[in-house]
Write a protein that holds these residues in place. Structure first.
Motif, PDB file in Angstrom:
ATOM      1  N   THR A  42    -108.824 -30.557  32.379  1.00  0.00           N
ATOM      2  CA  THR A  42    -109.280 -31.513  31.367  1.00  0.00           C
ATOM      3  C   THR A  42    -110.391 -32.375  31.950  1.00  0.00           C
ATOM      4  OG1 THR A  42    -107.602 -33.149  32.022  1.00  0.00           O
ATOM      5  CG2 THR A  42    -107.033 -31.629  30.233  1.00  0.00           C
ATOM      6  N   ALA A  43    -111.279 -32.848  31.063  1.00  0.00           N
ATOM      7  CA  ALA A  43    -112.306 -33.824  31.421  1.00  0.00           C
ATOM      8  C   ALA A  43    -113.133 -33.394  32.627  1.00  0.00           C
ATOM      9  CB  ALA A  43    -111.658 -35.182  31.676  1.00  0.00           C
ATOM     10  N   VAL A  88    -117.444 -37.957  36.303  1.00  0.00           N
ATOM     11  CA  VAL A  88    -117.524 -36.982  35.215  1.00  0.00           C
ATOM     12  C   VAL A  88    -116.261 -37.041  34.359  1.00  0.00           C
ATOM     13  CG1 VAL A  88    -117.623 -34.516  34.660  1.00  0.00           C
ATOM     14  CG2 VAL A  88    -119.089 -35.448  36.455  1.00  0.00           C
ATOM     15  N   MET A  89    -115.108 -37.211  34.997  1.00  0.00           N
ATOM     16  CA  MET A  89    -113.847 -37.300  34.264  1.00  0.00           C
ATOM     17  C   MET A  89    -113.851 -38.514  33.333  1.00  0.00           C
ATOM     18  SD  MET A  89    -109.961 -37.731  35.744  1.00  0.00           S
ATOM     19  CE  MET A  89    -110.356 -39.339  36.461  1.00  0.00           C
ATOM     20  N   LEU A  90    -114.322 -39.661  33.821  1.00  0.00           N
ATOM     21  CA  LEU A  90    -114.342 -40.872  33.002  1.00  0.00           C
ATOM     22  C   LEU A  90    -115.274 -40.725  31.803  1.00  0.00           C
ATOM     23  CD1 LEU A  90    -114.389 -43.686  35.722  1.00  0.00           C
ATOM     24  CD2 LEU A  90    -112.447 -42.903  34.366  1.00  0.00           C
ATOM     25  N   VAL A  91    -116.446 -40.123  32.033  1.00  0.00           N
ATOM     26  CA  VAL A  91    -117.400 -39.946  30.934  1.00  0.00           C
ATOM     27  C   VAL A  91    -116.902 -38.897  29.949  1.00  0.00           C
ATOM     28  CG1 VAL A  91    -119.759 -39.275  30.338  1.00  0.00           C
ATOM     29  CG2 VAL A  91    -119.339 -40.659  32.372  1.00  0.00           C
ATOM     30  N   LEU A 136    -121.206 -31.349  34.886  1.00  0.00           N
ATOM     31  CA  LEU A 136    -120.089 -30.479  35.279  1.00  0.00           C
ATOM     32  C   LEU A 136    -119.603 -30.911  36.651  1.00  0.00           C
ATOM     33  CD1 LEU A 136    -118.299 -27.945  34.798  1.00  0.00           C
ATOM     34  CD2 LEU A 136    -120.100 -26.605  35.934  1.00  0.00           C
ATOM     35  N   THR A 137    -118.306 -31.172  36.770  1.00  0.00           N
ATOM     36  CA  THR A 137    -117.762 -31.575  38.053  1.00  0.00           C
ATOM     37  C   THR A 137    -117.819 -30.417  39.046  1.00  0.00           C
ATOM     38  OG1 THR A 137    -115.744 -32.253  39.222  1.00  0.00           O
ATOM     39  CG2 THR A 137    -115.457 -31.035  37.195  1.00  0.00           C
ATOM     40  N   PRO A 138    -118.106 -30.692  40.321  1.00  0.00           N
ATOM     41  CA  PRO A 138    -118.178 -29.618  41.318  1.00  0.00           C
ATOM     42  C   PRO A 138    -116.858 -28.895  41.534  1.00  0.00           C
ATOM     43  CG  PRO A 138    -118.336 -31.788  42.362  1.00  0.00           C
ATOM     44  CD  PRO A 138    -118.484 -32.000  40.897  1.00  0.00           C
ATOM     45  N   PHE A 139    -115.725 -29.499  41.166  1.00  0.00           N
ATOM     46  CA  PHE A 139    -114.430 -28.831  41.330  1.00  0.00           C
ATOM     47  C   PHE A 139    -114.264 -27.663  40.360  1.00  0.00           C
ATOM     48  CE2 PHE A 139    -112.379 -32.985  43.019  1.00  0.00           C
ATOM     49  CZ  PHE A 139    -112.855 -32.704  44.291  1.00  0.00           C
ATOM     50  N   VAL A 195    -114.305 -24.552  28.840  1.00  0.00           N
ATOM     51  CA  VAL A 195    -114.752 -25.123  27.571  1.00  0.00           C
ATOM     52  C   VAL A 195    -116.177 -24.658  27.285  1.00  0.00           C
ATOM     53  CG1 VAL A 195    -113.247 -27.126  27.762  1.00  0.00           C
ATOM     54  CG2 VAL A 195    -115.557 -27.221  28.720  1.00  0.00           C
ATOM     55  N   PRO A 196    -116.549 -24.544  26.010  1.00  0.00           N
ATOM     56  CA  PRO A 196    -117.886 -24.059  25.644  1.00  0.00           C
ATOM     57  C   PRO A 196    -119.002 -24.871  26.311  1.00  0.00           C
ATOM     58  CG  PRO A 196    -116.475 -24.132  23.710  1.00  0.00           C
ATOM     59  CD  PRO A 196    -115.711 -24.799  24.824  1.00  0.00           C
ATOM     60  N   GLY A 197    -119.961 -24.151  26.861  1.00  0.00           N
ATOM     61  CA  GLY A 197    -121.117 -24.784  27.479  1.00  0.00           C
ATOM     62  C   GLY A 197    -121.011 -24.980  28.967  1.00  0.00           C
ATOM     63  N   SER A 198    -119.795 -24.966  29.512  1.00  0.00           N
ATOM     64  CA  SER A 198    -119.609 -25.255  30.938  1.00  0.00           C
ATOM     65  C   SER A 198    -119.831 -24.047  31.831  1.00  0.00           C
ATOM     66  CB  SER A 198    -118.195 -25.807  31.178  1.00  0.00           C
ATOM     67  OG  SER A 198    -117.209 -24.849  30.839  1.00  0.00           O
TER      68      SER A 198
END
Length: 276
Positions: free
Chosen positions: A59-60, A261-264, A69-72, A82-85
């Motif tokens: 999630t997030a 990234v998670m917060l946003v 996109l988070t590096p993890f 998720v679409p786009g990632s």
């Protein structure tokens, strides 16, 4: 301070060998020698715990408005993403929940960190107690070095370097793709600064690796005959002196980048935009 002698051991290596004085006390030091190893364990544990949880929650991890996109989760190559990632397409179908979406590169990055020359020193002393500190006897009666399993696996570090190099390229591509506005076109926000700083430091850590230094100038008998490689070797050598600091700094920036990234993505905060 003195300690009563103990029976001289009949076998063992290091402080337990037959040629060494037998001392009952683990150490005669009176300072808090255990603080640095404890801090190292705490730091590594925090990162491992955070990274493990974030890698599995799914999630997030993607901000569609700005392409953060988070590096993890990079690269995200499954149809479960998720679409786009998925910047590089869907190489795999849906994955069960017990497989991280970044499973393609996570084992290689973990292997690169685990076999890193600095991290060996860090967790050998703090986790393995080999030795825990200067003038403090390690609890192991024998030591075979990196000649047998499992520690012999450390010798593959040079191969993990190539994988980490490729992943750094992928992370750079992600950071470039993140300069995306809400309505398309160019956009620039605080998240771009976070992602870019993280990528720059990851490059610095990767290129400061001892294996990279050997690739640049190893096995050369005459630097004068290879001026380009010599120049690159000198630059890597300068970075190499900061390898320990970069090893810890990048753990922090990886968590910070993912956390931002998670917060946003979860709409907990809004990204500070300079160019929409």
């Amino acid at each position: 301070m003195s300690a009563a002698p103990t029976r001289v051991p009949t076998s063992g290596t290091g402080v337990f060998s037959t040629g060494r004085a037998a001392i009952a006390a683990r150490t005669l030091r009176t300072d808090r020698w255990w603080v640095p190893p404890a801090i190292t364990v705490a730091g590594l544990a925090i990162f491992v715990g955070y990274a493990t949880i974030r890698s599995f929650v799914r999630t997030a991890y993607w901000v569609p408005e700005y392409h953060y996109l988070t590096p993890f989760y990079s690269p995200c190559l499954s149809s479960s993403c998720v679409p786009g990632s998925s910047h590089f397409g869907h190489w795999f179908g849906a994955l069960p929940s017990w497989i991280p979406l970044g499973f393609v590169v996570l084992p290689f990055l973990l292997g690169f960190r685990l076999t890193c020359y600095y991290y060996r020193k860090a967790y050998y002393r703090s986790v393995w107690f080999s030795p825990p500190a200067c003038a403090v006897a390690e609890p192991h009666a024998k030591y075979t070095g990196e000649t047998k399993l499992p520690l012999i696996i450390q010798n593959v570090h040079r191969y993990f370097f190539y994988a980490a190099f490729v992943v750094s390229i992928v992370n750079t591509y992600d950071a470039i793709m993140a300069f995306h506005g809400r309505d398309g076109g160019f956009g620039f926000g605080l998240g771009n600064i976070v992602l870019t700083v993280n990528v720059v430091l990851l490059w610095a850590y990767t290129l400061s690796c001892h294996s990279c230094r050997h690739i640049a100038g190893g096995r050369l008998k005459h630097f004068s005959a290879h001026p380009v490689r010599y120049w690159f070797w000198t630059q890597v050598s300068k970075l190499n002196t900061r390898h320990m600091a970069l090893a810890w700094t990048t753990l922090g920036t990886l968590m910070l980048t993912d956390f931002y990234v998670m917060l946003v993505s979860s709409h907990t905060i809004s990204d500070l935009r300079f160019v929409h």
